[in-house]
Design a protein around this motif. Structure first.
Motif, PDB file in Angstrom:
ATOM      1  N   LEU A  14       0.973  -1.185   0.189  1.00 47.89           N
ATOM      2  CA  LEU A  14      -0.190  -0.370  -0.090  1.00 47.89           C
ATOM      3  C   LEU A  14       0.989   1.537  -0.085  1.00 47.89           C
ATOM      4  O   LEU A  14       0.391   2.270  -1.063  1.00 47.89           O
ATOM      5  CB  LEU A  14      -0.976   0.180   1.282  1.00 47.89           C
ATOM      6  N   ILE A  15       1.762   1.289   0.785  1.00 48.54           N
ATOM      7  CA  ILE A  15       3.101   2.438   1.191  1.00 48.54           C
ATOM      8  C   ILE A  15       3.395   2.547  -0.578  1.00 48.54           C
ATOM      9  O   ILE A  15       3.655   3.648  -1.037  1.00 48.54           O
ATOM     10  CB  ILE A  15       3.557   2.278   1.862  1.00 48.54           C
ATOM     11  N   GLY A  16       3.914   1.389  -0.780  1.00 47.53           N
ATOM     12  CA  GLY A  16       4.745   1.129  -2.409  1.00 47.53           C
ATOM     13  C   GLY A  16       3.585   2.031  -3.281  1.00 47.53           C
ATOM     14  O   GLY A  16       4.207   2.472  -4.052  1.00 47.53           O
ATOM     15  N   GLY A  17       2.713   2.192  -3.199  1.00 51.85           N
ATOM     16  CA  GLY A  17       1.261   2.243  -4.389  1.00 51.85           C
ATOM     17  C   GLY A  17       1.664   4.056  -3.741  1.00 51.85           C
ATOM     18  O   GLY A  17       1.253   4.648  -5.145  1.00 51.85           O
ATOM     19  N   TRP A 247      -1.581   3.672  16.878  1.00 52.57           N
ATOM     20  CA  TRP A 247      -0.660   3.867  15.639  1.00 52.57           C
ATOM     21  C   TRP A 247      -0.154   2.020  14.288  1.00 52.57           C
ATOM     22  O   TRP A 247      -0.045   3.080  13.237  1.00 52.57           O
ATOM     23  CB  TRP A 247       0.850   4.323  15.937  1.00 52.57           C
ATOM     24  N   LYS A 248       0.025   1.700  15.143  1.00 51.33           N
ATOM     25  CA  LYS A 248       0.607  -0.229  14.366  1.00 51.33           C
ATOM     26  C   LYS A 248      -0.716   0.058  13.922  1.00 51.33           C
ATOM     27  O   LYS A 248      -0.530  -0.572  12.388  1.00 51.33           O
ATOM     28  CB  LYS A 248       0.722  -1.298  15.816  1.00 51.33           C
ATOM     29  N   ASN A 249      -2.438  -0.052  13.905  1.00 54.82           N
ATOM     30  CA  ASN A 249      -2.891   0.251  13.235  1.00 54.82           C
ATOM     31  C   ASN A 249      -3.533   0.965  12.126  1.00 54.82           C
ATOM     32  O   ASN A 249      -5.153   1.158  12.229  1.00 54.82           O
ATOM     33  CB  ASN A 249      -4.227  -0.549  13.775  1.00 54.82           C
ATOM     34  N   ASN A 250      -3.119   1.753  12.498  1.00 56.58           N
ATOM     35  CA  ASN A 250      -3.424   2.985  11.734  1.00 56.58           C
ATOM     36  C   ASN A 250      -3.101   3.600  10.043  1.00 56.58           C
ATOM     37  O   ASN A 250      -3.882   4.944  10.121  1.00 56.58           O
ATOM     38  CB  ASN A 250      -3.640   4.145  12.757  1.00 56.58           C
ATOM     39  N   ILE A 251      -2.717   2.539   9.570  1.00 54.57           N
ATOM     40  CA  ILE A 251      -1.394   3.085   9.094  1.00 54.57           C
ATOM     41  C   ILE A 251      -2.354   3.243   7.179  1.00 54.57           C
ATOM     42  O   ILE A 251      -2.895   3.828   6.533  1.00 54.57           O
ATOM     43  CB  ILE A 251      -0.596   2.339   7.958  1.00 54.57           C
ATOM     44  N   ILE A 252      -3.204   2.016   7.717  1.00 60.01           N
ATOM     45  CA  ILE A 252      -4.312   1.797   6.777  1.00 60.01           C
ATOM     46  C   ILE A 252      -5.537   2.723   6.238  1.00 60.01           C
ATOM     47  O   ILE A 252      -5.730   3.203   5.267  1.00 60.01           O
ATOM     48  CB  ILE A 252      -5.222  -0.175   6.297  1.00 60.01           C
ATOM     49  N   PRO A 253      -6.206   2.391   7.915  1.00 60.62           N
ATOM     50  CA  PRO A 253      -7.218   3.942   7.494  1.00 60.62           C
ATOM     51  C   PRO A 253      -6.395   5.273   7.205  1.00 60.62           C
ATOM     52  O   PRO A 253      -7.366   6.369   6.834  1.00 60.62           O
ATOM     53  CB  PRO A 253      -8.135   3.790   8.918  1.00 60.62           C
ATOM     54  N   ALA A 255      -4.304   5.631   4.729  1.00 66.31           N
ATOM     55  CA  ALA A 255      -3.996   6.160   3.741  1.00 66.31           C
ATOM     56  C   ALA A 255      -5.511   6.143   3.196  1.00 66.31           C
ATOM     57  O   ALA A 255      -5.916   6.679   1.754  1.00 66.31           O
ATOM     58  CB  ALA A 255      -3.286   4.727   3.257  1.00 66.31           C
ATOM     59  N   THR A 256      -5.983   5.086   3.691  1.00 63.68           N
ATOM     60  CA  THR A 256      -6.909   5.495   2.562  1.00 63.68           C
ATOM     61  C   THR A 256      -8.295   6.766   2.831  1.00 63.68           C
ATOM     62  O   THR A 256      -8.876   6.920   2.173  1.00 63.68           O
ATOM     63  CB  THR A 256      -8.437   4.395   3.404  1.00 63.68           C
ATOM     64  N   ALA A 257      -8.063   7.296   3.841  1.00 71.19           N
ATOM     65  CA  ALA A 257      -8.310   8.678   3.787  1.00 71.19           C
ATOM     66  C   ALA A 257      -8.294   9.720   3.233  1.00 71.19           C
ATOM     67  O   ALA A 257      -8.555  10.202   2.529  1.00 71.19           O
ATOM     68  CB  ALA A 257      -8.549   9.111   6.152  1.00 71.19           C
ATOM     69  N   LEU A 379      -8.855  13.575   7.136  1.00 70.17           N
ATOM     70  CA  LEU A 379      -7.150  11.954   7.492  1.00 70.17           C
ATOM     71  C   LEU A 379      -8.142  11.878   9.397  1.00 70.17           C
ATOM     72  O   LEU A 379      -7.798  10.994   9.861  1.00 70.17           O
ATOM     73  CB  LEU A 379      -6.146  12.638   7.498  1.00 70.17           C
ATOM     74  N   LEU A 380      -7.971  13.654   9.364  1.00 68.68           N
ATOM     75  CA  LEU A 380      -8.728  13.931  10.866  1.00 68.68           C
ATOM     76  C   LEU A 380     -10.122  12.951  10.910  1.00 68.68           C
ATOM     77  O   LEU A 380      -9.963  12.435  12.128  1.00 68.68           O
ATOM     78  CB  LEU A 380      -8.664  15.355  11.153  1.00 68.68           C
ATOM     79  N   ASN A 381     -11.061  13.703  10.685  1.00 67.34           N
ATOM     80  CA  ASN A 381     -11.754  13.010  10.522  1.00 67.34           C
ATOM     81  C   ASN A 381     -12.363  11.478  10.554  1.00 67.34           C
ATOM     82  O   ASN A 381     -13.160  11.393  11.784  1.00 67.34           O
ATOM     83  CB  ASN A 381     -13.014  13.256   8.761  1.00 67.34           C
ATOM     84  N   ALA A 382     -11.666  10.636   9.891  1.00 63.66           N
ATOM     85  CA  ALA A 382     -11.382   9.192  10.062  1.00 63.66           C
ATOM     86  C   ALA A 382     -10.475   8.475  10.941  1.00 63.66           C
ATOM     87  O   ALA A 382     -11.389   7.963  12.014  1.00 63.66           O
ATOM     88  CB  ALA A 382     -11.352   9.146   8.287  1.00 63.66           C
ATOM     89  N   THR A 383      -9.413   9.201  10.869  1.00 62.95           N
ATOM     90  CA  THR A 383      -8.636   8.183  11.900  1.00 62.95           C
ATOM     91  C   THR A 383      -9.034   8.588  13.716  1.00 62.95           C
ATOM     92  O   THR A 383      -8.779   7.818  14.518  1.00 62.95           O
ATOM     93  CB  THR A 383      -7.379   8.622  11.355  1.00 62.95           C
TER      94      THR A 383
END
Length: 412
Positions: A14-17, A247-253, A255-257, A379-383
Motif C-alpha cells: 500500500l505504501i509503495g503504491g 498507530w500500529k493499526n492506523n496506517i491503512i485507515p 492511507a484510505t482517508a 484524515l483527521l475526521n476518519a482516524t
C-alpha cells in the motif's frame, strides 16, 4: 524476518503504491488525470460495499446486546466524547489562529461547484430520513441509513429468540461483508496510488498560491493535532500500550482517508483497525459508523480556519468573546451537517457566513480553502473515530486492553 514480511506485506504494498503515485503526480503534473478512472473504480467498490457493511455492523451490534441499558450508556459516553473532541479541536485551532494570524488579503477564485439552496426544514428532513427505501442505499443518505439500521437492530432484539433466524442472518451478513472489504482492499495499492497521483498532479500547485498562508497554518496545526493530540487521546484510553496499538493499526485507515478524501469510504478500514486495536465490537460497530457522519475533528479545524480567512478578508477581528462562542457552536453544527447531507461542506460554509452576517462574496474563498484542505481534514475526521472508540472503551474499564485481536485471534 519472514513473519514480519508476512504480517506487513499488505501495508508495504500500500505504501509503495502511494509513493509511486505521488512521484508520478510530481513528475507528470496534470497529465496524470488519465489515472483518475483507476482510482474511481477502487473508490466505487468501497462505496458499494460500505452501505451493507455499515447496516450489518450496526444492526448486528444492537441485536446482540444483552440489555438496552448498556447501549444507552455507550451512546451517552460516545456523544460526550464526540462533542468534547470537536470542541477541543476547534478551541486549539482558535489559539493557533491567534498565535499565527492571517492578515493577507485573499482574492476570491471562480466557483467550481453549483449550489442549490433549500429551506432548512427540507434539509433537516433529508438529513434524518428518505422518502423511499431504495434511497437508503445511497451514501448521500448515510445518516438516514444508520438510523434505519439502529431501528432494525432494536426490532430484532424485541422479536425474541423465536425469530433468531433473522438475528443469525444479520450476524452472518456482518462477517461476510468484513471479508468483502478484505477482498476490495487487495486493490488498494493500485487504486490509492492512482488517486494520490491525481491529487498531487492536479491540486499540488494550488497549495503554493494565494492561499498558502492559511493552508500552511491548517496543514501545520492539522499534522500536530494528528500526531500529538491523537496520541494523547490514545494514551488516556490505554497508556503506552494504547498509543502503540493505535498507530500500529492506523496506517491503512490513514492511507484510505488521504487517498479517497471520504470518511465514509474509510469506515471499513476503521472497523478493521478498531478490532485489531481491541475495541469491543459493540462499541466499534456503533462508534465508527456514527463517527463517520457526526464526529469530524478535521471539519472543526477547517471551519475555524475558513472563518479566520473570511474575517481577515473583510478586515474584522476574530478575538471577541461572542465571536469565539458562536464559532465553537458553529463548528459543532458544521461537524454534523457535513456528514449528513450532499455538499454538506458547502452548506456548512453558508451556515457560518449567514450566522456572522457576511455577504455572499465571502463564500468563494471559503469553498476554495475547503477543497484544498480536504485530504488532511478527511484524515483527521476518519482516524479520529477509532481513537474516539478507544476513549469510549474506557466505559468497559481498563480490561478492554487485555482483549485479543478479534481479526486474527492472536494476543495484541
Amino acid at each position: 524476518m519472514n513473519n514480519w514480511l508476512r504480517n506487513y506485506r499488505g501495508i508495504i504494498w500500500l505504501i509503495g503504491g502511494i509513493i509511486a503515485g505521488s512521484v508520478a503526480g510530481v513528475l507528470f503534473g496534470k497529465r496524470v488525470e488519465v489515472l483518475k478512472p483507476v482510482g474511481d473504480i477502487f473508490l466505487n467498490l468501497l462505496f458499494t460495499a460500505v452501505i451493507p457493511l455499515v447496516f450489518f455492523a450496526i444492526a448486528s451490534a444492537i441485536a446482540g446486546l444483552g440489555s438496552s441499558g448498556k447501549l444507552s450508556r455507550i451512546m451517552g459516553i460516545m456523544s460526550l466524547v464526540f462533542l468534547s473532541t470537536v470542541l477541543i479541536s476547534a478551541f486549539l485551532t482558535i489559539v493557533s489562529v491567534w498565535l499565527f494570524p492571517i492578515h493577507e488579503q485573499l482574492t476570491p477564485l471562480r466557483l467550481t461547484e453549483s449550489l442549490s439552496e433549500k429551506p432548512i426544514g427540507e434539509q433537516l428532513t433529508r438529513l434524518f430520513t428518505t422518502g423511499e427505501f431504495y434511497e437508503l442505499l445511497s451514501r448521500q443518505n448515510m445518516l438516514a441509513m444508520i438510523i434505519f439500521s439502529v431501528l432494525v437492530g432494536f426490532a430484532t432484539r424485541r422479536a425474541g429468540e423465536k425469530h433468531g433466524v433473522f438475528r443469525d442472518f444479520i450476524h452472518a451478513g456482518n462477517e461476510v461483508f468484513k471479508n468483502v472489504f478484505i477482498l476490495i482492499m487487495k486493490l488498494a495499492p493500485i487504486g490509492l496510488g492512482a488517486y494520490f497521483a491525481y491529487q498531487v498532479g492536479v491540486f499540488g500547485p494550488q497549495l503554493f498560491g494565494a492561499y498558502a498562508r492559511s493552508l500552511g497554518l491548517f496543514y501545520g496545526y492539522g499534522l500536530f493535532y494528528f500526531v500529538v493530540i491523537f496520541s494523547l487521546y490514545a494514551f488516556i484510553a490505554g497508556g503506552v500500550k494504547g498509543v502503540r496499538r493505535y498507530w500500529k493499526n492506523n496506517i491503512i485507515p490513514s492511507a484510505t482517508a488521504l487517498g479517497t478524501c471520504s470518511s465514509i469510504a474509510t469506515i471499513p478500514a476503521n472497523l478493521d483497525a478498531a478490532r485489531r486495536i481491541g475495541i469491543p465490537d459493540i462499541i466499534a460497530n456503533v462508534t465508527v459508523p456514527l463517527g463517520a457522519t457526526l464526529h469530524k475533528d478535521g471539519s472543526s479545524i477547517s471551519s475555524i480556519i475558513k472563518m479566520a480567512v473570511v474575517f481577515a478578508l473583510f478586515g474584522k477581528s476574530f478575538d471577541s468573546v461572542d465571536v469565539i462562542l458562536l464559532a465553537l457552536g458553529m463548528t459543532v453544527l458544521v461537524s454534523i451537517v457535513e456528514g449528513g447531507i450532499p455538499n454538506g461542506g458547502y452548506v456548512g460554509e453558508m451556515l457560518f457566513i449567514s450566522a456572522y452576517g457576511f455577504p455572499p462574496e465571502a463564500l468563494p474563498p471559503a469553498m476554495v480553502i475547503g477543497t484544498l484542505v480536504d485530504p488532511l481534514a478527511t484524515l483527521l475526521n476518519a482516524t479520529g473515530d477509532t481513537v474516539a472508540g478507544m476513549l469510549v472503551s474506557l466505559s468497559e474499564g481498563r480490561n478492554w486492553l487485555s482483549k485479543t485481536d478479534t481479526v486474527s485471534g492472536e494476543p495484541i
